[in-house]
Write an enzyme that holds these catalytic residues in place. Structure first.
Site, PDB file in Angstrom:
ATOM      1  N   ASN A 132       3.198  27.572  67.868  1.00 51.00           N
ATOM      2  CA  ASN A 132       2.009  28.408  67.958  1.00 51.00           C
ATOM      3  C   ASN A 132       2.173  29.673  67.122  1.00 51.00           C
ATOM      4  O   ASN A 132       3.171  30.386  67.278  1.00 51.00           O
ATOM      5  CB  ASN A 132       1.771  28.809  69.414  1.00 51.00           C
ATOM      6  CG  ASN A 132       0.569  29.728  69.565  1.00 51.00           C
ATOM      7  OD1 ASN A 132      -0.576  29.277  69.508  1.00 51.00           O
ATOM      8  ND2 ASN A 132       0.805  31.024  69.742  1.00 51.00           N
ATOM      9  N   GLU A 133       1.209  29.921  66.261  1.00 51.37           N
ATOM     10  CA  GLU A 133       1.170  31.159  65.472  1.00 51.37           C
ATOM     11  C   GLU A 133       2.518  31.526  64.860  1.00 51.37           C
ATOM     12  O   GLU A 133       3.064  32.603  65.136  1.00 51.37           O
ATOM     13  CB  GLU A 133       0.613  32.314  66.313  1.00 51.37           C
ATOM     14  CG  GLU A 133      -0.826  32.069  66.734  1.00 51.37           C
ATOM     15  CD  GLU A 133      -1.509  33.287  67.364  1.00 51.37           C
ATOM     16  OE1 GLU A 133      -0.815  34.274  67.667  1.00 51.37           O
ATOM     17  OE2 GLU A 133      -2.733  33.249  67.530  1.00 51.37           O
TER      18      GLU A 133
ATOM     19  N   HIS B  19       5.509  28.243  72.143  1.00 50.31           N
ATOM     20  CA  HIS B  19       4.474  29.286  72.160  1.00 50.31           C
ATOM     21  C   HIS B  19       5.162  30.630  72.436  1.00 50.31           C
ATOM     22  O   HIS B  19       5.203  31.096  73.575  1.00 50.31           O
ATOM     23  CB  HIS B  19       3.401  28.972  73.207  1.00 50.31           C
ATOM     24  CG  HIS B  19       2.146  29.778  73.036  1.00 50.31           C
ATOM     25  ND1 HIS B  19       0.895  29.235  72.902  1.00 50.31           N
ATOM     26  CD2 HIS B  19       1.953  31.132  72.954  1.00 50.31           C
ATOM     27  CE1 HIS B  19      -0.012  30.194  72.766  1.00 50.31           C
ATOM     28  NE2 HIS B  19       0.605  31.358  72.802  1.00 50.31           N
TER      29      HIS B  19
HETATM   30  C1  FCB Z   1      -2.778  34.700  70.461  1.00 55.55           C
HETATM   31  C2  FCB Z   1      -1.702  34.037  71.278  1.00 55.55           C
HETATM   32  C3  FCB Z   1      -2.037  33.857  72.725  1.00 55.55           C
HETATM   33  C4  FCB Z   1      -2.833  35.026  73.267  1.00 55.55           C
HETATM   34  C5  FCB Z   1      -4.007  35.335  72.384  1.00 55.55           C
HETATM   35  C6  FCB Z   1      -4.868  36.457  72.873  1.00 55.55           C
HETATM   36  O1  FCB Z   1      -2.167  35.447  69.469  1.00 55.55           O
HETATM   37  O2  FCB Z   1      -1.365  32.778  70.744  1.00 55.55           O
HETATM   38  O3  FCB Z   1      -0.835  33.642  73.417  1.00 55.55           O
HETATM   39  O4  FCB Z   1      -1.996  36.113  73.445  1.00 55.55           O
HETATM   40  O5  FCB Z   1      -3.580  35.632  71.100  1.00 55.55           O
END
Ligand code: FCB
Length: 386
Positions: free
Chosen positions: A156-157, A113
């Protein structure tokens, strides 16, 4: 509005944002100016001290009625020096998994993450040809943590990782920088290697994508779909064949014929400056379903606000959109709210996303009404009438 049987209801966090003292991560080093990167307003410091207080945090979620907790394990703690694995860190995260199970919470584990070990970043980070090998080696080492865990989120993302891969490129005032193709390719490779490893161990693997609800104004359809390609779609396409895909949505981006449009003057804004737009999650789910074609989890959705009544209102609106997607035949299997706790929002503690507040000196937990509200929805497996 009833949700499917077995629907997961929970909350999400990320290690660096709540644990505190994540000193071997690139983010910590950046926060103190030891590594290249944009300056931050506040360093993460002790964060919410959830590294020590996770039993209490999980107990609050379970006690409210939620059945799932998504949290990340920290590569920088597990492999603080390249090739050296901390058995104590592995044991720590195993205890977290055991605690979740004891409390009746299904743990969803995120392997990555945003944060990296310092050595990884110094040696090229996701730009390095060795990045996918390094990540795969870490995932193998982390397998003992996943004993008894079913749901694993590899990265994550990845789209945010790619669009921010060049430290010289900052955020534009609206929209996002384009994804960096070589980094996208490496992340995709790392993801597929991790999926193979976790599947080999009997888990269901996926990754979670930040969806931005790119909404074209009339005439801007072609531009909007081009705009979304490197920033979102390529990552959803890469999830085809996975066991599931995670959708994370907070707001929308209106797209004009020449690019993203400013947020309308009269729109309500949240503490991150984003437009208050609960239906965004529906746009994300539909795009994920049509591209990846695999079961969807909402792995993050929420709002930074000091007004907890707005959080409940936002979440209700988002859940209505999730429900509409289910009614339309999309296989959505869970909703994990961002976030369990107020936390370190990558540079500042001001945007408060939590269902739980905590005292900045004593760390004492103070659950907000929104936690009880979401727990009741979870228990009923249904959204009550407004
Ligand atoms: C996402 C992230 C998380 C948090 C939210 C608000 O982009 O995965 O860590 O910062 O936004």
């Amino acid at each position: 509005m009833t949700f499917p049987t077995g629907f997961l209801w929970g909350a999400a966090t990320a290690a660096h944002q709540i644990e505190g003292g994540n000193v071997n991560s690139d983010w910590w080093q950046r926060e103190w100016g030891h590594l290249h990167g944009a300056a931050v307003e506040t360093p993460s410091g002790d964060a919410a001290d959830s590294y020590h207080r996770y039993p209490e945090d999980m107990a609050l979620l379970a006690g409210a009625g939620l059945n799932t907790y998504r949290f990340s394990i920290e590569w920088a703690r597990i492999e603080p020096e390249e090739g050296w694995i901390s058995r104590a860190a592995i044991d720590h995260y195993r205890r977290m998994v055991a605690t979740a199970h004891d409390l009746g919470l299904e743990p969803m584990i995120t392997l990555h993450h945003f944060t990296n070990p310092i050595w990884f970043t110094r040696d090229g980070g996701w730009h390095s040809d060795a990045a996918a090998d390094r990540f795969a080696r870490y995932v193998e080492a982390a397998l003992p943590i996943l004993d008894g865990v079913e749901l694993v989120c590899t990265i994550n993302e990845p789209n945010m990782v790619s669009v921010l891969a060049d430290p010289e490129v900052g955020f534009p005032s609206v929209g996002l920088p384009p994804g960096v193709p070589a980094v996208t390719a490496t992340l995709t490779d790392a993801h597929h290697r991790a999926i193979e490893i976790v599947r080999g161990a009997g888990k269901r693997g996926g990754w979670s994508v930040a969806t931005q609800a790119y909404q074209p104004v009339p005439g801007a359809e072609a531009f909007a779909s081009e705009y979304g390609a490197s920033r979102e779609d390529v990552f959803l396409d890469a999830a085809a064949g996975d066991d599931w895909v995670g959708v994370q949505a907070y707001t929308r981006t209106l797209i004009g014929p020449d690019g993203p449009l400013p947020i309308p003057e009269d729109a309500e804004r949240t503490l991150t400056g984003w437009e208050y737009y609960p239906p965004a999650i529906g746009d994300g789910i539909r795009n994920a379903w049509s591209r990846a074609g695999v079961p969807v989890y909402v792995t993050e959705n929420g709002i930074a606000t000091a007004d907890d009544a707005r959080r409940i209102d936002y979440t209700r609106g988002a859940l209505e959109a999730v429900h509409a997607c289910i009614e339309a035949g999309i296989d959505v299997q869970g909703y994990l709210h961002w976030s369990a706790l107020d936390n370190y929002e990558w540079g500042s503690y001001r945007p408060t996303f939590g269902l739980i507040d905590w005292d900045r000196h004593t760390f004492e937990r103070r659950p907000k009404p929104s936690l009880a509200w979401l727990g009741e929805v979870a228990q009923a497996n249904a959204l009550p009438p407004a």
